[in-house]
Motif scaffolding. Sequence first.
Motif, PDB file in Angstrom:
ATOM      1  N   HIS A  17      -4.343  33.092   5.846  1.00 30.39           N
ATOM      2  CA  HIS A  17      -3.206  32.467   6.536  1.00 30.39           C
ATOM      3  C   HIS A  17      -3.529  31.073   7.086  1.00 30.39           C
ATOM      4  O   HIS A  17      -2.657  30.420   7.655  1.00 30.39           O
ATOM      5  CB  HIS A  17      -2.727  33.357   7.693  1.00 30.39           C
ATOM      6  N   ASP A  18      -4.742  30.612   6.931  1.00 29.04           N
ATOM      7  CA  ASP A  18      -5.131  29.303   7.470  1.00 29.04           C
ATOM      8  C   ASP A  18      -4.800  28.214   6.454  1.00 29.04           C
ATOM      9  O   ASP A  18      -5.607  27.858   5.603  1.00 29.04           O
ATOM     10  CB  ASP A  18      -6.627  29.300   7.802  1.00 29.04           C
ATOM     11  N   PHE A  19      -3.591  27.641   6.564  1.00 29.11           N
ATOM     12  CA  PHE A  19      -3.114  26.699   5.551  1.00 29.11           C
ATOM     13  C   PHE A  19      -3.447  25.244   5.840  1.00 29.11           C
ATOM     14  O   PHE A  19      -3.340  24.389   4.969  1.00 29.11           O
ATOM     15  CB  PHE A  19      -1.594  26.809   5.421  1.00 29.11           C
ATOM     16  N   GLY A  20      -3.783  24.924   7.079  1.00 28.51           N
ATOM     17  CA  GLY A  20      -3.898  23.517   7.434  1.00 28.51           C
ATOM     18  C   GLY A  20      -2.501  22.924   7.604  1.00 28.51           C
ATOM     19  O   GLY A  20      -1.526  23.636   7.888  1.00 28.51           O
ATOM     20  N   ASP A  21      -2.379  21.626   7.409  1.00 27.00           N
ATOM     21  CA  ASP A  21      -1.118  20.920   7.615  1.00 27.00           C
ATOM     22  C   ASP A  21      -0.144  21.210   6.476  1.00 27.00           C
ATOM     23  O   ASP A  21      -0.426  20.906   5.313  1.00 27.00           O
ATOM     24  CB  ASP A  21      -1.386  19.417   7.700  1.00 27.00           C
ATOM     25  N   ILE A  22       0.993  21.812   6.796  1.00 25.01           N
ATOM     26  CA  ILE A  22       2.019  22.030   5.771  1.00 25.01           C
ATOM     27  C   ILE A  22       3.318  21.329   6.160  1.00 25.01           C
ATOM     28  O   ILE A  22       4.404  21.697   5.738  1.00 25.01           O
ATOM     29  CB  ILE A  22       2.271  23.543   5.534  1.00 25.01           C
TER      30      ILE A  22
ATOM     31  N   MET B  61       0.866  -1.166   0.000  1.00 32.72           N
ATOM     32  CA  MET B  61       0.000   0.000   0.000  1.00 32.72           C
ATOM     33  C   MET B  61       0.909   1.223   0.000  1.00 32.72           C
ATOM     34  O   MET B  61       2.009   1.208   0.553  1.00 32.72           O
ATOM     35  CB  MET B  61      -0.940   0.006   1.200  1.00 32.72           C
ATOM     36  N   LEU B  62       0.444   2.252  -0.690  1.00 32.45           N
ATOM     37  CA  LEU B  62       1.208   3.490  -0.772  1.00 32.45           C
ATOM     38  C   LEU B  62       0.228   4.637  -0.606  1.00 32.45           C
ATOM     39  O   LEU B  62      -0.770   4.720  -1.321  1.00 32.45           O
ATOM     40  CB  LEU B  62       1.921   3.571  -2.116  1.00 32.45           C
ATOM     41  N   TYR B  63       0.512   5.488   0.352  1.00 35.03           N
ATOM     42  CA  TYR B  63      -0.445   6.546   0.694  1.00 35.03           C
ATOM     43  C   TYR B  63      -0.286   7.744  -0.230  1.00 35.03           C
ATOM     44  O   TYR B  63       0.819   8.195  -0.505  1.00 35.03           O
ATOM     45  CB  TYR B  63      -0.279   6.955   2.155  1.00 35.03           C
ATOM     46  N   THR B  64      -1.413   8.223  -0.718  1.00 36.13           N
ATOM     47  CA  THR B  64      -1.436   9.387  -1.587  1.00 36.13           C
ATOM     48  C   THR B  64      -2.440  10.385  -1.042  1.00 36.13           C
ATOM     49  O   THR B  64      -3.366  10.022  -0.309  1.00 36.13           O
ATOM     50  CB  THR B  64      -1.782   8.986  -3.035  1.00 36.13           C
ATOM     51  N   SER B  65      -2.246  11.637  -1.387  1.00 33.86           N
ATOM     52  CA  SER B  65      -3.101  12.695  -0.854  1.00 33.86           C
ATOM     53  C   SER B  65      -4.539  12.518  -1.306  1.00 33.86           C
ATOM     54  O   SER B  65      -4.808  12.116  -2.428  1.00 33.86           O
ATOM     55  CB  SER B  65      -2.593  14.064  -1.306  1.00 33.86           C
ATOM     56  N   GLY B  66      -5.452  12.851  -0.418  1.00 37.96           N
ATOM     57  CA  GLY B  66      -6.870  12.812  -0.754  1.00 37.96           C
ATOM     58  C   GLY B  66      -7.468  14.202  -0.675  1.00 37.96           C
ATOM     59  O   GLY B  66      -6.933  15.086   0.000  1.00 37.96           O
ATOM     60  N   SER B  67      -8.576  14.384  -1.341  1.00 38.09           N
ATOM     61  CA  SER B  67      -9.222  15.701  -1.344  1.00 38.09           C
ATOM     62  C   SER B  67      -9.717  16.086   0.046  1.00 38.09           C
ATOM     63  O   SER B  67      -9.886  17.257   0.354  1.00 38.09           O
ATOM     64  CB  SER B  67     -10.385  15.707  -2.339  1.00 38.09           C
ATOM     65  N   THR B  68      -9.942  15.089   0.906  1.00 39.74           N
ATOM     66  CA  THR B  68     -10.406  15.369   2.263  1.00 39.74           C
ATOM     67  C   THR B  68      -9.259  15.752   3.193  1.00 39.74           C
ATOM     68  O   THR B  68      -9.489  16.170   4.319  1.00 39.74           O
ATOM     69  CB  THR B  68     -11.101  14.131   2.856  1.00 39.74           C
TER      70      THR B  68
ATOM     71  N   ARG C 238      -0.457  23.437  -4.274  1.00 37.67           N
ATOM     72  CA  ARG C 238      -1.255  24.516  -4.850  1.00 37.67           C
ATOM     73  C   ARG C 238      -2.285  25.081  -3.861  1.00 37.67           C
ATOM     74  O   ARG C 238      -2.662  26.240  -3.986  1.00 37.67           O
ATOM     75  CB  ARG C 238      -1.935  24.041  -6.129  1.00 37.67           C
ATOM     76  N   ARG C 239      -2.709  24.258  -2.921  1.00 37.32           N
ATOM     77  CA  ARG C 239      -3.695  24.799  -1.976  1.00 37.32           C
ATOM     78  C   ARG C 239      -3.091  25.930  -1.155  1.00 37.32           C
ATOM     79  O   ARG C 239      -3.794  26.865  -0.755  1.00 37.32           O
ATOM     80  CB  ARG C 239      -4.267  23.694  -1.090  1.00 37.32           C
ATOM     81  N   VAL C 240      -1.774  25.882  -0.904  1.00 38.56           N
ATOM     82  CA  VAL C 240      -1.097  26.976  -0.208  1.00 38.56           C
ATOM     83  C   VAL C 240      -1.100  28.223  -1.083  1.00 38.56           C
ATOM     84  O   VAL C 240      -1.355  29.339  -0.612  1.00 38.56           O
ATOM     85  CB  VAL C 240       0.347  26.574   0.162  1.00 38.56           C
ATOM     86  N   LEU C 241      -0.852  28.040  -2.368  1.00 43.50           N
ATOM     87  CA  LEU C 241      -0.842  29.179  -3.288  1.00 43.50           C
ATOM     88  C   LEU C 241      -2.228  29.806  -3.408  1.00 43.50           C
ATOM     89  O   LEU C 241      -2.361  31.024  -3.545  1.00 43.50           O
ATOM     90  CB  LEU C 241      -0.334  28.738  -4.660  1.00 43.50           C
ATOM     91  N   ARG C 242      -3.264  28.981  -3.356  1.00 40.37           N
ATOM     92  CA  ARG C 242      -4.639  29.517  -3.405  1.00 40.37           C
ATOM     93  C   ARG C 242      -4.918  30.375  -2.167  1.00 40.37           C
ATOM     94  O   ARG C 242      -5.573  31.409  -2.247  1.00 40.37           O
ATOM     95  CB  ARG C 242      -5.651  28.376  -3.508  1.00 40.37           C
ATOM     96  N   LYS C 243      -4.432  29.909  -1.017  1.00 39.77           N
ATOM     97  CA  LYS C 243      -4.633  30.658   0.222  1.00 39.77           C
ATOM     98  C   LYS C 243      -3.900  32.004   0.166  1.00 39.77           C
ATOM     99  O   LYS C 243      -4.438  33.041   0.558  1.00 39.77           O
ATOM    100  CB  LYS C 243      -4.126  29.836   1.414  1.00 39.77           C
ATOM    101  N   ILE C 244      -2.661  31.985  -0.304  1.00 43.51           N
ATOM    102  CA  ILE C 244      -1.893  33.220  -0.405  1.00 43.51           C
ATOM    103  C   ILE C 244      -2.565  34.187  -1.367  1.00 43.51           C
ATOM    104  O   ILE C 244      -2.613  35.398  -1.125  1.00 43.51           O
ATOM    105  CB  ILE C 244      -0.445  32.908  -0.855  1.00 43.51           C
ATOM    106  N   ALA C 245      -3.112  33.650  -2.445  1.00 43.36           N
ATOM    107  CA  ALA C 245      -3.753  34.490  -3.460  1.00 43.36           C
ATOM    108  C   ALA C 245      -4.893  35.322  -2.874  1.00 43.36           C
ATOM    109  O   ALA C 245      -5.150  36.442  -3.316  1.00 43.36           O
ATOM    110  CB  ALA C 245      -4.265  33.625  -4.610  1.00 43.36           C
ATOM    111  N   VAL C 246      -5.585  34.788  -1.866  1.00 45.61           N
ATOM    112  CA  VAL C 246      -6.716  35.519  -1.270  1.00 45.61           C
ATOM    113  C   VAL C 246      -6.364  36.101   0.099  1.00 45.61           C
ATOM    114  O   VAL C 246      -7.223  36.634   0.798  1.00 45.61           O
ATOM    115  CB  VAL C 246      -7.968  34.613  -1.160  1.00 45.61           C
TER     116      VAL C 246
END
Length: 688
Positions: A661-666, A299-306, A650-658
């Motif tokens: 500062h709430d990035f979640g887990d980075i 098994m190999l873990y990959t990012s999920g939308s959740t 990219r989710r970090v870039l979306r946050k910066i764009a608007v």
Amino acid sequence: MASHQHLIFNPAQKVAKISHCSSMEQYKQMHEKSLKDPEAFWGEIAKSFHFEHSVTGKFLDYNFDISKGKIFVRWLEGAKTNITYNCLDVHVLAGHGDQVAFYWEGNDPADTEVITYGDLLKDVCQVANVLKARGVSKGDRVAIYMPMIKELVVAMLAVARIGAVHSIVFGGYSADSLAERMLDAQTTVLITADAVWRGPKLIALKEIADDALKICKSKKLKVKMNLVVQHMKNVTTPHTANNAAPNCNPTKKTHFDDKGNFKVVGWNSDVDVWWHEAINNMSNECPPVWVDTEDPLFMLYTSGSTGKPKGVLHTVGGYMLYVATTFKYTFDYHPEDVYFCTADIGWITGHSYVTYGPMLNNATSVLFEGVPTYPHTGRFWEIIEKYKVTKFYTAPTAIRTLMKFGDEPLKKYDISSLSVLGSVGEPINPEAWLWYYRVVGDSNVSVVDTFWQTETGGHVLTPLPGATPTKPGSATFPFFGVDVALLDEEGREIKGVGEGYLVFSRPWPGIMRTVYGNHERFETTYFKKFPGFYCTGDGAKRDEDGYIWVTGRIDDMLNVSGHLLSTAQVESSLVEHPAVAESAVVARPHSVKGECLYCYVTLTEGNEYTDKLVAELKNKVRSKIGTFATPDFMQLAPSLPKTRSGKIMRRVLRKIAVGDHDFGDISTLADPNIVEELFQHRSKEGRV
């Protein structure tokens, strides 16, 4: 895409004349057979491998239509095999025990090792016996958190040899990320190393693993053993001006004694065991456990939308057939070749095209621990010259990074041995493709731009180097057994020229079978949107010649005033400007257009970010795509927020764009400090 889709490069003659598949006519015949009669096509390939018991049920049985019941895929029902027997024993028994399996290149060029197939078989058996002695058996999960060293290959094969399931976690993830994956998989054993140098930076793996084990213990997960490789005593410490251990803050200095030798901080004798002590007196013979072809391999873990990683589960038989076949045909591997894949085994590329695919083909490969720019920017080219590498496989991120340094670093080395250059991980922009072909390949190679996913196990769209005329930036055509389609938002199939969702209508042997412990998530993620199809989550275009161009994740598409735009398309336009080394584009909400373009650009050395440059870049996009695609925002990015595997977050870039500062887990960012730096540039450099 428009300016490059008519550029066509025929296969290099030196490749085509010896290729396993040497013409488009041959490719089309083989592909058609693989779809019309998969049992005959894959059954013939299966004869090349050892199966302890042959197929007793259906060769292929599946359901892709969620409206008709549970999604399932089964290949070679009833057959039994062991993938390590096919990776090792088969070759040793055939007299190839002394053949080089891997030339290991450490982080420092002084650190090297030659590893034969015979060596690996003995080492794998010893470690398999260690695991058995600790009670690990068929079906148990074993976590592996290691650098790119021989012992990582040995560990994964040892786990597979006894029918257990390996879960490799990239050796750069945080303790929280490692623990999360161990808890989900309920792993009973962890295999790690004391530490590793990555370039000039120290990664204290054992310390991170200890923190992860504490988290696991707090969640009531009992881990039987933490098997630790003593790696640091065998490698060279990076040199600095004052000859001190680099990048060591005061807490990290506790890892070194007065003589500069690395020492492990903390040792729990209840679970910690040194690898070299554990294998001492262990037999170097261990019979393989014969498993069903549909038993889990890894098994190999990959990012999920959740946000919660999902454990992509692959099984033994189909995966074995598929990675062996894709490796053979995509890279056109022959016994005299030397192959070099720069990927980390912690990712699917490393599983399929560092370990399993090459070893199933009895290949000789380079196993590389370091980074492309350490101790100098010509490290890749130095290795290629040293081992006369013929087949080279790396990521567009690495290609673009090396492009920034110009052509000079390559000119120091003789890399004329190269015949096939591969690209993996994301769509490659045409400019990087052309540099790869013309500068690295001296216009005398075949370039294979491969599209696939953790979930697919192996390449699903790819040129064949001796057969396929290529277009810069196009993944071209489907691999054998893959039936590709483009669908619109309503699920209607798009025939001929068009753009839509990239989907597949039938399973190939290497496709994932489920999400570990959550089959419902598997069905929802990949099959619910378009019943009857596996949905990749990517968009793609088909041109008038039938070539497929992957445009990027659908969630990386944006709708500007009714126009569907791919961020990859805009990024490709931006990096055509000679001042731009790399770019990333995200959607930003717009009160009139719905969404607008927010563009980040990293400049090549010696260039300045000015109003004039911003105007030029906007005009570049406008002229390449259309007025509707003109960026509303442009921002300087000294570097982009990337995970340790090189993917842009990219989710970090979306946050910066608007301005959020709430990035979640980075924690998976290679350099978390870049986020604040980007925010500072946003306030002073962002321009409307």
